[in-house]
Every structure is written in C-alpha cells, then in structure tokens.
Design a protein around this motif. Structure first.
Motif, PDB file in Angstrom:
ATOM      1  N   MET A   1       0.850  -1.197   0.000  1.00  0.00           N
ATOM      2  CA  MET A   1       0.000   0.000   0.000  1.00  0.00           C
ATOM      3  C   MET A   1       0.884   1.245   0.000  1.00  0.00           C
ATOM      4  SD  MET A   1      -3.082   1.060   2.619  1.00  0.00           S
ATOM      5  CE  MET A   1      -4.003  -0.395   2.172  1.00  0.00           C
ATOM      6  N   SER A   2       0.745   2.081  -1.044  1.00  0.00           N
ATOM      7  CA  SER A   2       1.601   3.254  -1.198  1.00  0.00           C
ATOM      8  C   SER A   2       1.204   4.372  -0.241  1.00  0.00           C
ATOM      9  CB  SER A   2       1.524   3.768  -2.643  1.00  0.00           C
ATOM     10  OG  SER A   2       0.229   4.288  -2.918  1.00  0.00           O
ATOM     11  N   PHE A   3       2.139   5.318  -0.058  1.00  0.00           N
ATOM     12  CA  PHE A   3       1.870   6.462   0.817  1.00  0.00           C
ATOM     13  C   PHE A   3       0.718   7.303   0.272  1.00  0.00           C
ATOM     14  CE2 PHE A   3       2.688  10.914   2.073  1.00  0.00           C
ATOM     15  CZ  PHE A   3       2.618  10.769   3.448  1.00  0.00           C
ATOM     16  N   GLY A   4       0.694   7.470  -1.062  1.00  0.00           N
ATOM     17  CA  GLY A   4      -0.384   8.243  -1.684  1.00  0.00           C
ATOM     18  C   GLY A   4      -1.750   7.626  -1.449  1.00  0.00           C
ATOM     19  N   PHE A   5      -1.791   6.302  -1.484  1.00  0.00           N
ATOM     20  CA  PHE A   5      -3.050   5.594  -1.251  1.00  0.00           C
ATOM     21  C   PHE A   5      -3.512   5.767   0.194  1.00  0.00           C
ATOM     22  CE2 PHE A   5      -5.488   1.489  -0.771  1.00  0.00           C
ATOM     23  CZ  PHE A   5      -6.517   1.859  -1.619  1.00  0.00           C
ATOM     24  N   TYR A  37     -15.415   4.766  -5.869  1.00  0.00           N
ATOM     25  CA  TYR A  37     -15.057   5.346  -7.155  1.00  0.00           C
ATOM     26  C   TYR A  37     -13.713   6.075  -7.189  1.00  0.00           C
ATOM     27  CZ  TYR A  37     -20.002   4.489  -8.102  1.00  0.00           C
ATOM     28  OH  TYR A  37     -21.223   3.899  -8.253  1.00  0.00           O
ATOM     29  N   ILE A  38     -13.379   6.840  -6.146  1.00  0.00           N
ATOM     30  CA  ILE A  38     -12.210   7.720  -6.208  1.00  0.00           C
ATOM     31  C   ILE A  38     -10.878   6.978  -6.346  1.00  0.00           C
ATOM     32  CG2 ILE A  38     -10.868   9.454  -4.937  1.00  0.00           C
ATOM     33  CD1 ILE A  38     -13.474  10.617  -3.917  1.00  0.00           C
ATOM     34  N   PRO A  39     -10.587   5.925  -5.532  1.00  0.00           N
ATOM     35  CA  PRO A  39      -9.301   5.230  -5.698  1.00  0.00           C
ATOM     36  C   PRO A  39      -9.085   4.714  -7.120  1.00  0.00           C
ATOM     37  CG  PRO A  39     -10.317   4.591  -3.634  1.00  0.00           C
ATOM     38  CD  PRO A  39     -11.344   5.383  -4.385  1.00  0.00           C
ATOM     39  N   ALA A  40     -10.098   4.096  -7.705  1.00  0.00           N
ATOM     40  CA  ALA A  40      -9.978   3.573  -9.066  1.00  0.00           C
ATOM     41  C   ALA A  40      -9.807   4.709 -10.072  1.00  0.00           C
ATOM     42  CB  ALA A  40     -11.203   2.738  -9.413  1.00  0.00           C
ATOM     43  N   LEU A  41     -10.515   5.824  -9.845  1.00  0.00           N
ATOM     44  CA  LEU A  41     -10.442   6.970 -10.746  1.00  0.00           C
ATOM     45  C   LEU A  41      -9.042   7.575 -10.775  1.00  0.00           C
ATOM     46  CD1 LEU A  41     -12.193   8.839 -12.562  1.00  0.00           C
ATOM     47  CD2 LEU A  41     -12.555  10.291 -10.555  1.00  0.00           C
ATOM     48  N   LEU A  42      -8.334   7.515  -9.626  1.00  0.00           N
ATOM     49  CA  LEU A  42      -6.984   8.087  -9.521  1.00  0.00           C
ATOM     50  C   LEU A  42      -5.885   7.061  -9.800  1.00  0.00           C
ATOM     51  CD1 LEU A  42      -7.443  10.378  -6.367  1.00  0.00           C
ATOM     52  CD2 LEU A  42      -7.559  10.998  -8.792  1.00  0.00           C
ATOM     53  N   GLY A  43      -6.264   5.884 -10.239  1.00  0.00           N
ATOM     54  CA  GLY A  43      -5.275   4.894 -10.637  1.00  0.00           C
ATOM     55  C   GLY A  43      -4.831   3.935  -9.545  1.00  0.00           C
ATOM     56  N   PHE A  44      -5.480   3.985  -8.390  1.00  0.00           N
ATOM     57  CA  PHE A  44      -5.151   3.053  -7.314  1.00  0.00           C
ATOM     58  C   PHE A  44      -6.008   1.791  -7.444  1.00  0.00           C
ATOM     59  CE2 PHE A  44      -4.123   7.254  -5.491  1.00  0.00           C
ATOM     60  CZ  PHE A  44      -2.795   7.026  -5.125  1.00  0.00           C
ATOM     61  N   ALA A  45      -5.724   0.809  -6.604  1.00  0.00           N
ATOM     62  CA  ALA A  45      -6.512  -0.420  -6.607  1.00  0.00           C
ATOM     63  C   ALA A  45      -7.957  -0.118  -6.225  1.00  0.00           C
ATOM     64  CB  ALA A  45      -5.907  -1.436  -5.637  1.00  0.00           C
ATOM     65  N   LEU A 208     -11.300  -5.032   5.388  1.00  0.00           N
ATOM     66  CA  LEU A 208      -9.864  -4.908   5.126  1.00  0.00           C
ATOM     67  C   LEU A 208      -9.257  -4.111   6.274  1.00  0.00           C
ATOM     68  CD1 LEU A 208      -9.829  -4.097   1.290  1.00  0.00           C
ATOM     69  CD2 LEU A 208      -9.421  -6.293   2.414  1.00  0.00           C
ATOM     70  N   LEU A 209      -8.322  -4.691   7.001  1.00  0.00           N
ATOM     71  CA  LEU A 209      -7.846  -4.143   8.265  1.00  0.00           C
ATOM     72  C   LEU A 209      -7.167  -2.780   8.107  1.00  0.00           C
ATOM     73  CD1 LEU A 209      -7.483  -4.518  11.292  1.00  0.00           C
ATOM     74  CD2 LEU A 209      -5.344  -5.736  10.826  1.00  0.00           C
ATOM     75  N   VAL A 210      -6.172  -2.658   7.236  1.00  0.00           N
ATOM     76  CA  VAL A 210      -5.385  -1.421   7.146  1.00  0.00           C
ATOM     77  C   VAL A 210      -6.236  -0.229   6.690  1.00  0.00           C
ATOM     78  CG1 VAL A 210      -3.424  -0.278   6.048  1.00  0.00           C
ATOM     79  CG2 VAL A 210      -3.224  -2.663   6.795  1.00  0.00           C
ATOM     80  N   PRO A 211      -6.995  -0.324   5.591  1.00  0.00           N
ATOM     81  CA  PRO A 211      -7.862   0.805   5.218  1.00  0.00           C
ATOM     82  C   PRO A 211      -8.855   1.161   6.322  1.00  0.00           C
ATOM     83  CG  PRO A 211      -7.678  -0.723   3.392  1.00  0.00           C
ATOM     84  CD  PRO A 211      -7.060  -1.402   4.574  1.00  0.00           C
ATOM     85  N   ALA A 212      -9.366   0.144   7.024  1.00  0.00           N
ATOM     86  CA  ALA A 212     -10.322   0.398   8.103  1.00  0.00           C
ATOM     87  C   ALA A 212      -9.674   1.194   9.231  1.00  0.00           C
ATOM     88  CB  ALA A 212     -10.880  -0.919   8.636  1.00  0.00           C
ATOM     89  N   ILE A 213      -8.434   0.840   9.594  1.00  0.00           N
ATOM     90  CA  ILE A 213      -7.719   1.564  10.658  1.00  0.00           C
ATOM     91  C   ILE A 213      -7.475   3.017  10.263  1.00  0.00           C
ATOM     92  CG2 ILE A 213      -5.509   1.737  11.881  1.00  0.00           C
ATOM     93  CD1 ILE A 213      -5.402  -1.318  11.873  1.00  0.00           C
ATOM     94  N   ILE A 214      -7.086   3.244   9.012  1.00  0.00           N
ATOM     95  CA  ILE A 214      -6.853   4.611   8.521  1.00  0.00           C
ATOM     96  C   ILE A 214      -8.133   5.429   8.608  1.00  0.00           C
ATOM     97  CG2 ILE A 214      -6.234   6.016   6.510  1.00  0.00           C
ATOM     98  CD1 ILE A 214      -4.512   3.607   5.590  1.00  0.00           C
ATOM     99  N   MET A 215      -9.247   4.835   8.196  1.00  0.00           N
ATOM    100  CA  MET A 215     -10.534   5.526   8.247  1.00  0.00           C
ATOM    101  C   MET A 215     -10.952   5.806   9.686  1.00  0.00           C
ATOM    102  SD  MET A 215     -11.855   5.918   5.091  1.00  0.00           S
ATOM    103  CE  MET A 215     -13.628   5.791   5.132  1.00  0.00           C
ATOM    104  N   ILE A 216     -10.645   4.898  10.590  1.00  0.00           N
ATOM    105  CA  ILE A 216     -10.992   5.086  12.000  1.00  0.00           C
ATOM    106  C   ILE A 216     -10.255   6.289  12.577  1.00  0.00           C
ATOM    107  CG2 ILE A 216     -10.668   4.098  14.310  1.00  0.00           C
ATOM    108  CD1 ILE A 216     -11.224   1.341  12.991  1.00  0.00           C
ATOM    109  N   ILE A 217      -8.953   6.385  12.294  1.00  0.00           N
ATOM    110  CA  ILE A 217      -8.149   7.512  12.790  1.00  0.00           C
ATOM    111  C   ILE A 217      -8.709   8.837  12.276  1.00  0.00           C
ATOM    112  CG2 ILE A 217      -5.871   8.602  12.714  1.00  0.00           C
ATOM    113  CD1 ILE A 217      -4.684   5.754  12.560  1.00  0.00           C
ATOM    114  N   ALA A 218      -9.018   8.864  10.985  1.00  0.00           N
ATOM    115  CA  ALA A 218      -9.586  10.080  10.392  1.00  0.00           C
ATOM    116  C   ALA A 218     -10.923  10.427  11.043  1.00  0.00           C
ATOM    117  CB  ALA A 218      -9.761   9.887   8.891  1.00  0.00           C
ATOM    118  N   SER A 219     -11.730   9.411  11.326  1.00  0.00           N
ATOM    119  CA  SER A 219     -13.050   9.628  11.916  1.00  0.00           C
ATOM    120  C   SER A 219     -12.970  10.232  13.311  1.00  0.00           C
ATOM    121  CB  SER A 219     -13.813   8.301  11.985  1.00  0.00           C
ATOM    122  OG  SER A 219     -13.991   7.759  10.708  1.00  0.00           O
ATOM    123  N   LEU A 220     -12.065   9.704  14.128  1.00  0.00           N
ATOM    124  CA  LEU A 220     -11.943  10.175  15.507  1.00  0.00           C
ATOM    125  C   LEU A 220     -11.473  11.626  15.568  1.00  0.00           C
ATOM    126  CD1 LEU A 220     -10.392   7.003  17.194  1.00  0.00           C
ATOM    127  CD2 LEU A 220     -12.735   7.847  17.387  1.00  0.00           C
TER     128      LEU A 220
END
Length: 259
Positions: A1-5, A37-45, A208-220
């Motif tokens: 998983m890249s830094f940009g992602f 939609y956004i990740p795929a639109l920007l060329g990510f998985a 998916l654990l890692v994306p979920a953790i990132i979203m949790i941090i942003a949410s809090l």
C-alpha cells in the motif's frame, strides 16, 4: 500500500466524518461512493462493493463515538428515542450485516441506491417546526419508531451503513423530532446500529484491516470537529446540505447501475 493511497483513504475518511458529525449521520452515504469510485479513478486499486461496505461499517462505529461525545451536553440526546430506535436498528443491522455476505455486489449497490432515493424524497417533504424551547416536551410514536428503525437496520446492515442517512429524514419528517435533537440522537442511534453491522461484516471476513484503521483515525479526528460546527450552524442549512449530498449520491449510484 503506497503512501499516496494511505493519504487518499485518510482524506476520504476525514471529509466524510466531518460532514457526518455536522449533519448527524455515520457518513456512509458520503464515504461509500467515495471509496468505491475515487481510488480507481486516480489509478489506485479499486475496492469491491463488499470491501467498501466492510470498511464503512467499522469506520461508522468510531465516527459516531466522536459525534455523540460532542453533543453530550445541552439536552439534545433523547434517551427514550435512542433506546427504542437503537435496539431495533441493532437487531436489524445484525441480520442485514450477516446476510449481506450471501448477496452479489450488484444487489448491495441496488439496496444502497434504493435507500438513498427514499432518503432524498423524505428530505424534500415538509419538515417539523423549529426546535422548541423545552426539549423535554418532545414526544414520538414509540411502536412506529421501533418498526421503522428495524427495517432500516436490515437494509443498512447489507450495505455496511448505520442507516442514519435515512433515519434522519424519518425522525424529522415522520416522527417530527426537532432538527438538533435529531442530529444528536441519530448519532447515538447510529453508534448502536453500527455495532450490529460491524459484527456481521467482521464475522463474514468483509473488512480490510489497514484501510479500516486509517478511516478510524480520520473519523476520531474529524467527527467531533464537524459536530462542534453543526451545533452552531443554521438548521435549514444543515437539512439542505444533507439533502444535496444524498441526492448527488443517489444519482451517481443509479447511473452506474442502469447505464
């Protein structure tokens, strides 16, 4: 998983959670299409619909904690309303969250689109009066509240949402709950609802654990900030913002299903 992602997922979570805290929803109505939609639109998985619904379910659980904490003072949390609708939507969410694993991705998107369409229609229906001076005088139809929240819970559990984007219109339009009490109480109900859908998603390995953790941090971080702004904003503005968000999302989802 890249830094940009990682940054992209964080920004999606932050924006969605800020708006969710402000208008009293869990944020899936915003983050579901953004993640889809956004990740795929920007060329990510690209995430699948099952993966997006799983990430959304876990994220909503944490986003609503921050929102409820911000609204804990001021008398906006209606405990009876939270109890009746919270228990019903929790049971519905457990059923929908577990059963979603049996549905194809197209069916999940269709359920989501139907929910969003119903919510749009309700947001443009006549609203309740402005908030009364004494919030302790607010009453509601308890069986109707419990029944509607159970149905919403099943559908919302399927798409990994907590259902607040349709609960809010129901509370304002059908149950005639004042806007600010609706926003505060719906966050608490959404928190309870997210328990059911989160357990269902985790039990069926849709998170998916890692994306979920990132979203949790942003949410809090973002949800309390949005709630703080929502307490000061004009109620008509909050209603209009939520209606436009739901409308845009419904149009996009139906476009992709039908075209």
């Amino acid at each position: 998983m890249s830094f940009g992602f990682i940054i992209l997922i964080f920004l999606i979570g932050f924006i969605g959670s800020f708006i969710s805290g402000m208008v009293g929803i869990g944020g899936s109505i915003i983050k579901y299409p953004m993640l889809l939609y956004i990740p795929a639109l920007l060329g990510f998985a690209a995430f699948s619909a099952h993966e997006v619904s799983g990430i959304s379910a876990v994220q909503v659980f944490f986003a609503t904690i921050g929102g409820v904490w911000a609204y804990r003072k001021g008398g906006y949390l209606n405990k009876k309303l939270i109890l009746y609708m919270g228990v019903s939507i929790l049971i519905g969410g457990l059923i929908g969250g577990y059963g979603s694993n049996l549905l194809p991705e197209a069916a999940i998107n269709i359920v989501y689109a139907i929910l969003a369409t119903i919510a749009v229609i309700m947001m443009f229906m006549p609203k309740s009066n402005d908030d009364p001076t004494n919030l302790n005088e607010v009453t509601f139809n308890k069986p109707l509240a419990a029944g509607l929240s159970f149905i919403v819970g099943i559908a919302a559990g399927i798409v990994g949402a907590a259902g607040a984007f349709i609960l809010v219109p129901i509370m304002i339009t059908v149950l005639k709950i004042p806007t600010r009490m609706t926003i505060a109480s719906s966050l608490a109900i959404t928190f309870i609802s997210s328990i059911g859908s989160t357990i269902g998603k985790i039990a069926t390995n849709q998170v998916l654990l890692v994306p979920a953790i990132i979203m949790i941090i942003a949410s809090l971080i973002a949800s309390p900030l949005g709630a703080a702004l929502g307490k000061r904003a004009n109620t008509k503005l909050l209603q209009a913002l939520l209606a436009l968000l739901i409308l845009a999302t419904a149009i996009k989802i139906w476009w992709d299903i039908l075209i």
